[in-house]
Design a protein around this motif. Structure first.
Motif, PDB file in Angstrom:
ATOM      1  N   PHE A 166      13.508   7.563  -1.737  1.00  0.00           N
ATOM      2  CA  PHE A 166      14.370   8.711  -2.028  1.00  0.00           C
ATOM      3  C   PHE A 166      14.927   9.165  -0.696  1.00  0.00           C
ATOM      4  CE2 PHE A 166      14.869  13.374  -2.090  1.00  0.00           C
ATOM      5  CZ  PHE A 166      15.835  13.488  -3.077  1.00  0.00           C
ATOM      6  N   ILE A 167      16.245   9.225  -0.596  1.00  0.00           N
ATOM      7  CA  ILE A 167      16.896   9.622   0.651  1.00  0.00           C
ATOM      8  C   ILE A 167      17.849  10.767   0.350  1.00  0.00           C
ATOM      9  CG2 ILE A 167      18.378   8.892   2.553  1.00  0.00           C
ATOM     10  CD1 ILE A 167      17.450   6.010   2.024  1.00  0.00           C
ATOM     11  N   THR A 168      17.685  11.866   1.070  1.00  0.00           N
ATOM     12  CA  THR A 168      18.573  13.008   0.895  1.00  0.00           C
ATOM     13  C   THR A 168      19.168  13.397   2.243  1.00  0.00           C
ATOM     14  OG1 THR A 168      18.736  15.301   0.111  1.00  0.00           O
ATOM     15  CG2 THR A 168      16.629  14.645   1.058  1.00  0.00           C
ATOM     16  N   VAL A 169      20.462  13.660   2.245  1.00  0.00           N
ATOM     17  CA  VAL A 169      21.160  14.017   3.480  1.00  0.00           C
ATOM     18  C   VAL A 169      21.956  15.293   3.267  1.00  0.00           C
ATOM     19  CG1 VAL A 169      21.328  11.602   4.183  1.00  0.00           C
ATOM     20  CG2 VAL A 169      23.224  12.649   2.929  1.00  0.00           C
ATOM     21  N   ALA A 170      22.427  15.864   4.372  1.00  0.00           N
ATOM     22  CA  ALA A 170      23.238  17.076   4.337  1.00  0.00           C
ATOM     23  C   ALA A 170      24.679  16.733   4.687  1.00  0.00           C
ATOM     24  CB  ALA A 170      22.691  18.112   5.321  1.00  0.00           C
ATOM     25  N   ARG A 171      25.603  17.313   3.977  1.00  0.00           N
ATOM     26  CA  ARG A 171      27.029  17.059   4.221  1.00  0.00           C
ATOM     27  C   ARG A 171      27.421  17.430   5.642  1.00  0.00           C
ATOM     28  NH1 ARG A 171      31.348  16.019   5.532  1.00  0.00           N
ATOM     29  NH2 ARG A 171      33.377  16.319   4.536  1.00  0.00           N
ATOM     30  N   PHE A 172      26.939  18.561   6.152  1.00  0.00           N
ATOM     31  CA  PHE A 172      27.335  19.051   7.476  1.00  0.00           C
ATOM     32  C   PHE A 172      26.260  18.703   8.501  1.00  0.00           C
ATOM     33  CE2 PHE A 172      29.470  21.639   4.308  1.00  0.00           C
ATOM     34  CZ  PHE A 172      30.789  21.620   4.748  1.00  0.00           C
ATOM     35  N   ASP A 173      26.127  17.414   8.783  1.00  0.00           N
ATOM     36  CA  ASP A 173      25.052  16.922   9.647  1.00  0.00           C
ATOM     37  C   ASP A 173      25.495  15.605  10.268  1.00  0.00           C
ATOM     38  OD1 ASP A 173      22.704  16.012  10.811  1.00  0.00           O
ATOM     39  OD2 ASP A 173      21.477  16.236   9.015  1.00  0.00           O
ATOM     40  N   PRO A 174      25.422  15.467  11.601  1.00  0.00           N
ATOM     41  CA  PRO A 174      25.797  14.191  12.210  1.00  0.00           C
ATOM     42  C   PRO A 174      24.932  13.029  11.739  1.00  0.00           C
ATOM     43  CG  PRO A 174      24.785  15.663  13.827  1.00  0.00           C
ATOM     44  CD  PRO A 174      25.072  16.484  12.613  1.00  0.00           C
TER      45      PRO A 174
ATOM     46  N   ALA B 103       0.824  -1.213   0.000  1.00  0.00           N
ATOM     47  CA  ALA B 103       0.000   0.000   0.000  1.00  0.00           C
ATOM     48  C   ALA B 103       0.855   1.259   0.000  1.00  0.00           C
ATOM     49  CB  ALA B 103      -0.926   0.006   1.213  1.00  0.00           C
ATOM     50  N   ILE B 104       2.119   1.135   0.418  1.00  0.00           N
ATOM     51  CA  ILE B 104       3.046   2.273   0.426  1.00  0.00           C
ATOM     52  C   ILE B 104       3.864   2.201  -0.855  1.00  0.00           C
ATOM     53  CG2 ILE B 104       4.852   3.477   1.695  1.00  0.00           C
ATOM     54  CD1 ILE B 104       4.013   1.929   4.192  1.00  0.00           C
ATOM     55  N   VAL B 105       3.650   3.135  -1.761  1.00  0.00           N
ATOM     56  CA  VAL B 105       4.312   3.078  -3.062  1.00  0.00           C
ATOM     57  C   VAL B 105       5.637   3.829  -3.067  1.00  0.00           C
ATOM     58  CG1 VAL B 105       2.159   2.745  -4.301  1.00  0.00           C
ATOM     59  CG2 VAL B 105       3.004   5.071  -3.932  1.00  0.00           C
ATOM     60  N   GLY B 106       5.977   4.483  -1.968  1.00  0.00           N
ATOM     61  CA  GLY B 106       7.251   5.164  -1.895  1.00  0.00           C
ATOM     62  C   GLY B 106       7.489   5.790  -0.543  1.00  0.00           C
ATOM     63  N   GLN B 107       8.766   6.037  -0.251  1.00  0.00           N
ATOM     64  CA  GLN B 107       9.150   6.718   0.988  1.00  0.00           C
ATOM     65  C   GLN B 107      10.201   7.763   0.638  1.00  0.00           C
ATOM     66  OE1 GLN B 107      11.417   4.156   3.771  1.00  0.00           O
ATOM     67  NE2 GLN B 107      11.526   2.594   2.175  1.00  0.00           N
ATOM     68  N   ALA B 108      10.032   8.969   1.156  1.00  0.00           N
ATOM     69  CA  ALA B 108      10.985  10.049   0.933  1.00  0.00           C
ATOM     70  C   ALA B 108      11.505  10.492   2.291  1.00  0.00           C
ATOM     71  CB  ALA B 108      10.332  11.210   0.200  1.00  0.00           C
ATOM     72  N   LEU B 109      12.790  10.280   2.524  1.00  0.00           N
ATOM     73  CA  LEU B 109      13.400  10.518   3.826  1.00  0.00           C
ATOM     74  C   LEU B 109      14.399  11.663   3.706  1.00  0.00           C
ATOM     75  CD1 LEU B 109      14.166   6.763   4.704  1.00  0.00           C
ATOM     76  CD2 LEU B 109      12.000   8.000   4.937  1.00  0.00           C
ATOM     77  N   VAL B 110      14.156  12.724   4.453  1.00  0.00           N
ATOM     78  CA  VAL B 110      14.987  13.923   4.392  1.00  0.00           C
ATOM     79  C   VAL B 110      15.825  14.011   5.666  1.00  0.00           C
ATOM     80  CG1 VAL B 110      14.992  16.425   4.118  1.00  0.00           C
ATOM     81  CG2 VAL B 110      13.188  15.053   3.029  1.00  0.00           C
ATOM     82  N   TYR B 111      17.133  14.003   5.519  1.00  0.00           N
ATOM     83  CA  TYR B 111      18.093  13.918   6.634  1.00  0.00           C
ATOM     84  C   TYR B 111      17.522  13.112   7.807  1.00  0.00           C
ATOM     85  CZ  TYR B 111      15.932  18.670   6.985  1.00  0.00           C
ATOM     86  OH  TYR B 111      15.081  19.758   6.961  1.00  0.00           O
ATOM     87  N   PRO B 112      17.204  11.828   7.548  1.00  0.00           N
ATOM     88  CA  PRO B 112      16.530  11.019   8.568  1.00  0.00           C
ATOM     89  C   PRO B 112      17.458  10.557   9.692  1.00  0.00           C
ATOM     90  CG  PRO B 112      17.077   9.655   6.686  1.00  0.00           C
ATOM     91  CD  PRO B 112      17.450  11.068   6.307  1.00  0.00           C
TER      92      PRO B 112
END
Length: 307
Positions: free
Chosen positions: A233-241, A168-177
């Protein structure tokens, strides 16, 4: 420290509202500072976006966003960040409105219970109850979350896979998770004093949440079986623990055969979503997020259904 002028200006503005040692203050003070910060970065909704607030199960506040032009029947479920301690329907209101408008999809944001008044799994249970409403109605859903909300979004997908209804979940978008990485290694060590979020802050939020250390829903990096999870889709920040949490999870998903897009913002810091109107890097990152969510719903970047 990053060098992009826009993100440096963003950090300077944040410091005026939310001190670096905010977690040492009372919960009430933390929320007061956070609310003021969020209000400062909350532009008006795009034209035509209509919202309404209501309760799920007579107890969970949600806010629904409907853009003037719908391009897909897939629903978006947004789970806000804030370390499980701060945040609300208002804190991420403009972010949700702009995602709904850019994607052309109806989006529902969840005002889940916060710690320390409500410890784990209260937050997960609230989000799960809302998600199950969509599933029981036969809807398809893309779950989206930033920071603590990224943890909750990933955890919902793990839970759905464990229980056999992840289709039922067709996608997940994770922002600096925040996904449960080792606080003593990698980016947690390299970026321990990064602007906007420190490793000690992450430790504080984990302690306040009180989730069991072996719970794969609370810490998705611990999940043993991830084959069959929804595309991500996973996006992270370079300056982030938290950077390496996203890196490691994307790599694990790819090895398990899960469709995954990974993006690292080279000049960004934690919480860069709020800088999307003042930083070139954040503007590009937000466009990439909306494009990825569109793809996950089956709508291409031209606003048409994918073949």
């Amino acid at each position: 420290m990053p060098s992009e002028e826009g993100i440096l200006a963003f950090l300077e503005k944040c410091d005026a509202f939310y001190p670096a040692d905010a977690v040492d203050a009372s919960i009430g003070q933390q929320r007061e500072w956070y609310n003021a910060l969020c209000a400062e970065f909350s532009p008006a909704h795009p034209d035509g976006v209509v919202t309404d607030d209501f309760l799920i199960d007579n107890r969970i506040p949600v806010r629904r966003y409907r853009p003037s032009r719908l391009r897909t029947a897939v629903r978006l479920l947004y789970l806000h960040g804030g370390g499980f301690v701060v945040g609300s329907l208002d804190s991420h209101d403009s972010i949700c409105a702009e995602i709904a408008d850019a994607v052309g999809a109806e989006l529902t944001a969840v005002d889940y219970r916060l710690a320390p008044e409500h410890v784990w799994p209260s937050q997960h249970d609230d989000c799960l109850a809302v998600l199950r409403r969509f599933v029981h109605a036969g809807e398809k859903v893309v779950v989206i979350g930033d920071s603590a909300g990224g943890n909750l979004a990933a955890g919902l997908c793990v839970r759905a896979l464990q229980e056999g209804w992840s289709g039922a979940i067709v996608g997940q978008a994770l922002v600096y998770p925040a996904l449960g990485g080792d606080l003593r290694t990698g980016s947690y060590e390299e970026m321990a004093e990064a602007p906007g979020l420190s490793t000690s802050d992450v430790r504080y939020y984990r302690e306040v949440l009180q989730a069991p250390g072996d719970d794969a829903v609370a810490y998705p990096l611990l999940a043993a079986d991830i084959e069959g999870l929804p595309p991500a889709f996973i996006t992270v920040a370079r300056f982030d623990p938290l950077r390496d949490d996203g890196r490691a999870y994307a790599a694990r998903l790819a090895r398990a055969g899960v469709e995954v897009w990974f993006r690292e913002e080279p000049q960004m810091v934690h919480a860069w979503l709020r800088a999307r109107h003042m930083s070139e890097g954040a503007t590009a990152g937000f466009a990439a997020l909306c494009g990825a969510v569109s793809h996950l719903t089956g709508v291409n970047t031209a606003g048409e259904r994918s073949a």
